[in-house]
Scaffold this active site. Sequence first.
Site, PDB file in Angstrom:
ATOM      1  N   TYR A 110      -2.578  -1.843  10.251  1.00  0.00           N
ATOM      2  CA  TYR A 110      -2.667  -1.898   9.029  1.00  0.00           C
ATOM      3  C   TYR A 110      -1.496  -1.416   8.125  1.00  0.00           C
ATOM      4  CZ  TYR A 110      -4.014  -1.778   4.004  1.00  0.00           C
ATOM      5  OH  TYR A 110      -4.068  -1.879   2.755  1.00  0.00           O
TER       6      TYR A 110
ATOM      7  N   SER B 185       1.061  -1.195   0.003  1.00  0.00           N
ATOM      8  CA  SER B 185      -0.062   0.110  -0.005  1.00  0.00           C
ATOM      9  C   SER B 185       0.944   1.276  -0.107  1.00  0.00           C
ATOM     10  CB  SER B 185      -1.033  -0.027   1.333  1.00  0.00           C
ATOM     11  OG  SER B 185      -1.626   1.246   1.586  1.00  0.00           O
TER      12      SER B 185
END
Length: 258
Positions: A149, A136
């Site tokens: 996360y 990400s």
Amino acid sequence: MNMTGNTILITGGGSGIGLALALELKKLNNEVIIAGRSQGKLTEAAHLGFKTMTVDMTDAKSIEALAKKAIADFPSLNGVIHNAGIMKNENMLKGPTPEIRHETVMTNLLGPMQLTEVLLPHLIKQKSAFIMTVTSGLAYAPLAMTPTYSATKAAIHSYTQSLRYQLKDTAVQVIELVPPYVQTSLMGQRQASDPNAMPLNEFISEVMQILKTEPDVKEILVKRVHMQRFATDAGPEKYNDFFNQFNDRMLAARKVEW
């Protein structure tokens, strides 16, 4: 990465980025196996013509069983895309979040590491193979609202680099896909319809173009993720400004759910 004639296992392939990639790869005459834990999503994937397998990426025995069955049922398996992931807010001022932390680390980090470990002896024997991790932009400039996360994605980036180095003399290509904020249901319907997120079809189109034109690519970076990916390049002071402005903006936009 060869664009056709592969046998590819995609975890978390029942929706979002995973399913969109599966559909594009299937069009190119690749056999795609979708693995996930949602029976509803697996049923829908089967209706689209995909082979499906059940796996719980938080369970080591389930991951091992998936790998062994995939190799047994599909001896030509030569690619895996580690797409399964969860992303949840964690407000540490409101108290500890051990359940979120555990599930996120197991699914996003330890799960892909274990699946790679079990599949690797088989992949190394193939004439041509690949492992694709999905990180990400938040691996490079974290979203403070989702600390676990963001941390797992940074860890997977690091793991991918080490894996690539260790496999450099094999026929296994190691690729990192780095999505920006994309319109998927990762964090619910709000994200799927958020006009500030990159439309999924535009993201997948750019990803496929990169794969087709850069067969030896190490990092798949669509233009929209460059600001995060290279945020540190301007130095610590400018990075700190970027980080604070980014998180202030995201907090203001999501204050209702915070």
